[in-house]
Design an enzyme around this catalytic site. Structure first.
Site, PDB file in Angstrom:
ATOM      1  N   ASN A 172      58.675  41.951  59.007  1.00  0.00           N
ATOM      2  CA  ASN A 172      57.680  41.943  57.563  1.00  0.00           C
ATOM      3  C   ASN A 172      58.488  41.172  57.061  1.00  0.00           C
ATOM      4  O   ASN A 172      59.668  41.179  56.814  1.00  0.00           O
ATOM      5  CB  ASN A 172      58.222  43.493  57.187  1.00  0.00           C
ATOM      6  CG  ASN A 172      57.814  43.369  55.431  1.00  0.00           C
ATOM      7  OD1 ASN A 172      57.700  42.628  55.328  1.00  0.00           O
ATOM      8  ND2 ASN A 172      57.533  44.906  55.056  1.00  0.00           N
ATOM      9  N   GLU A 179      53.015  41.733  55.618  1.00  0.00           N
ATOM     10  CA  GLU A 179      53.650  40.770  53.668  1.00  0.00           C
ATOM     11  C   GLU A 179      53.495  39.553  53.270  1.00  0.00           C
ATOM     12  O   GLU A 179      54.620  39.282  52.955  1.00  0.00           O
ATOM     13  CB  GLU A 179      54.972  41.972  53.273  1.00  0.00           C
ATOM     14  CG  GLU A 179      54.777  43.068  52.766  1.00  0.00           C
ATOM     15  CD  GLU A 179      55.747  43.487  51.800  1.00  0.00           C
ATOM     16  OE1 GLU A 179      56.147  43.341  50.251  1.00  0.00           O
ATOM     17  OE2 GLU A 179      57.027  43.662  52.300  1.00  0.00           O
ATOM     18  N   TYR A 223      50.319  46.581  58.787  1.00  0.00           N
ATOM     19  CA  TYR A 223      50.961  47.112  58.046  1.00  0.00           C
ATOM     20  C   TYR A 223      50.580  48.126  56.364  1.00  0.00           C
ATOM     21  O   TYR A 223      49.849  48.136  55.581  1.00  0.00           O
ATOM     22  CB  TYR A 223      50.784  45.598  56.724  1.00  0.00           C
ATOM     23  CG  TYR A 223      51.989  45.944  55.226  1.00  0.00           C
ATOM     24  CD1 TYR A 223      53.695  46.594  55.628  1.00  0.00           C
ATOM     25  CD2 TYR A 223      51.242  45.324  54.145  1.00  0.00           C
ATOM     26  CE1 TYR A 223      53.847  46.481  54.098  1.00  0.00           C
ATOM     27  CE2 TYR A 223      52.392  45.624  52.581  1.00  0.00           C
ATOM     28  CZ  TYR A 223      53.397  45.848  53.103  1.00  0.00           C
ATOM     29  OH  TYR A 223      54.539  46.070  52.256  1.00  0.00           O
ATOM     30  N   ASP A 257      54.213  47.310  60.639  1.00  0.00           N
ATOM     31  CA  ASP A 257      55.199  48.224  59.373  1.00  0.00           C
ATOM     32  C   ASP A 257      55.206  49.340  59.598  1.00  0.00           C
ATOM     33  O   ASP A 257      53.714  49.100  58.042  1.00  0.00           O
ATOM     34  CB  ASP A 257      55.995  47.615  58.132  1.00  0.00           C
ATOM     35  CG  ASP A 257      56.926  47.858  57.222  1.00  0.00           C
ATOM     36  OD1 ASP A 257      57.110  49.348  57.290  1.00  0.00           O
ATOM     37  OD2 ASP A 257      57.071  47.249  56.420  1.00  0.00           O
ATOM     38  N   ASN A 306      56.011  51.707  57.377  1.00  0.00           N
ATOM     39  CA  ASN A 306      56.251  52.508  56.220  1.00  0.00           C
ATOM     40  C   ASN A 306      56.542  54.070  56.435  1.00  0.00           C
ATOM     41  O   ASN A 306      56.556  54.591  55.518  1.00  0.00           O
ATOM     42  CB  ASN A 306      55.115  52.582  55.175  1.00  0.00           C
ATOM     43  CG  ASN A 306      55.474  51.329  54.572  1.00  0.00           C
ATOM     44  OD1 ASN A 306      57.026  50.768  54.217  1.00  0.00           O
ATOM     45  ND2 ASN A 306      55.034  50.170  53.732  1.00  0.00           N
ATOM     46  N   ASP A 352      64.346  41.765  53.983  1.00  0.00           N
ATOM     47  CA  ASP A 352      65.071  42.541  54.069  1.00  0.00           C
ATOM     48  C   ASP A 352      64.755  44.283  55.569  1.00  0.00           C
ATOM     49  O   ASP A 352      65.708  44.836  55.738  1.00  0.00           O
ATOM     50  CB  ASP A 352      64.395  43.691  52.291  1.00  0.00           C
ATOM     51  CG  ASP A 352      63.836  44.024  52.614  1.00  0.00           C
ATOM     52  OD1 ASP A 352      62.944  43.208  53.124  1.00  0.00           O
ATOM     53  OD2 ASP A 352      62.968  44.476  51.446  1.00  0.00           O
ATOM     54  N   HIS A 353      63.795  43.348  56.177  1.00  0.00           N
ATOM     55  CA  HIS A 353      63.576  43.802  57.511  1.00  0.00           C
ATOM     56  C   HIS A 353      64.202  43.042  58.707  1.00  0.00           C
ATOM     57  O   HIS A 353      64.471  42.175  58.309  1.00  0.00           O
ATOM     58  CB  HIS A 353      62.007  43.618  57.737  1.00  0.00           C
ATOM     59  CG  HIS A 353      61.576  44.782  56.807  1.00  0.00           C
ATOM     60  ND1 HIS A 353      60.824  45.875  56.987  1.00  0.00           N
ATOM     61  CD2 HIS A 353      60.962  44.996  56.028  1.00  0.00           C
ATOM     62  CE1 HIS A 353      60.361  46.810  56.219  1.00  0.00           C
ATOM     63  NE2 HIS A 353      60.378  45.825  55.166  1.00  0.00           N
TER      64      HIS A 353
END
Length: 349
Positions: free
Chosen positions: A27, A56, A128, A161, A163, A248-249
């Protein structure tokens, strides 16, 4: 002699790496900035990834051209908006195969690409999942329907991802806040006999792919995963999670053996005359010592040995082919030298 060994050293380092495909997922948390895109593409090349699933990307019709021109391989994009969503599958520059088919199942969030690579048929799913729990449940229901349409001869690689997590005890540092969507995903995974390749390799390890700091509190979760069918799990190895400054992933990767696909073609017998070839013996010794060091990368000793037997076959075949090409090149050069000498002789007469 030294020159030959020098060439074989680099040839087989290359050969060992090329005996597998490397899948990665990340991501990227937005990638409209040109500098970040170049950094991403450099990172993918450094990781020697064959196929990468990105989430993303924040692509739209306005910056699609930049992606397609800047990445040197094939890129399949499914747009979100300039500030959210967007998924992409990148193929390494060395792979020239055209996708068999492309399905944009949920624009910007779910992309399926069917492709044939090195004789293996893949159905690649890049997902995603939405942040909102209720939307995520519907998303996983659509994914379940989409997986139903995959032909039996295809190898499914489901990456991205999600989530949410399946086991919050191991995959979060707090309670799972999306239990209903988590159960929906768990049902899907069970129904299609899918396995989490990283969790299979590290059954009790806690490692997160996403971290967030909020009010001096750190939230961590393993949201990014790669699933494959249980029936082909033995082909996949060297699953790992790697920190990256790009997002941040974290970057999630796994390799799949492509050598085993050659086993069905014909019965192979070792040419014992190779043992009389001094260069072969020295090259094979280097090859096998290198292969022994890779033992820890496999799920079991039997998996390492099964793939190793095929590597021996490929090693021998490539050695013979390599020497044949040198011989043909030498003969061609001698023929050209002979023609030159004849021409010179004619000139003297």
């Amino acid at each position: 002699m030294v020159c030959i060994h020098f060439l074989w050293y680099f040839y087989f380092i290359f050969f060992l790496f090329m005996a597998s495909l490397r899948f990665g997922t990340l991501n990227i948390n937005g990638c409209r900035d040109a500098v970040k895109r170049f950094s991403l593409f450099d990172y993918v090349m450094i990781k020697r990834a064959s196929i990468v699933f990105l989430q993303e990307t924040h692509t739209d019709s306005n910056n699609q051209v930049q992606w397609l021109s800047e990445w040197k391989g094939q890129a399949i994009l499914s747009h979100g908006s300039s500030v959210s969503a967007g998924v992409a599958i990148l193929f390494g520059p060395e792979y020239k195969e055209q996708p068999v088919s492309v399905f944009e199942l949920v624009p910007g969030r779910m992309l399926r690409v069917d492709v044939k690579v090195h004789g293996l048929n893949f159905s690649l799913f890049n997902v995603y999942a939405p942040n909102i729990g209720s939307e995520r449940i519907l998303f996983f229901k659509k994914l379940k329907t989409a997986l139903r349409d995959v032909l039996q001869d295809r190898m499914v690689v489901l990456a991205g991802d999600f989530n949410c997590t399946i086991n919050h005890v191991l995959d979060r540092n707090h309670e799972e806040p999306h239990k209903q969507s988590s159960e929906e995903l768990k049902t899907l995974i069970t129904h299609y006999c899918l396995v989490d390749v990283w969790r299979e390799a590290f059954p009790q390890t806690k490692q997160y792919t996403w971290l967030k700091v909020n009010s001096n509190m750190i939230s961590g979760a393993r949201l990014d995963r790669i699933y494959v069918q249980k029936s082909v799990r033995g082909k996949f190895f060297k699953s790992c999670i790697t920190p990256t400054a790009l997002s941040d992933h974290q970057y999630m990767s796994v390799e799949v053996s492509i050598a085993q696909s050659t086993l069905k073609h014909s019965l192979w017998k070792f040419n014992s005359r190779l043992l009389q070839d001094h260069n072969f013996v020295h090259s094979f010794h280097f090859f096998w010592e290198t292969w022994r060091e890779r033992k820890i990368l496999y799920k079991s000793l039997s998996q390492w040995w099964d793939i190793g037997k095929t590597q021996i076959k490929l090693f021998c075949q490539n050695y013979i082919a390599y020497n044949k090409s040198i011989l043909e090149s030498t003969l061609k050069q001698l023929e050209q030298d002979g023609i030159y000498i004849d021409d010179e002789a004619d000139g003297v007469d």
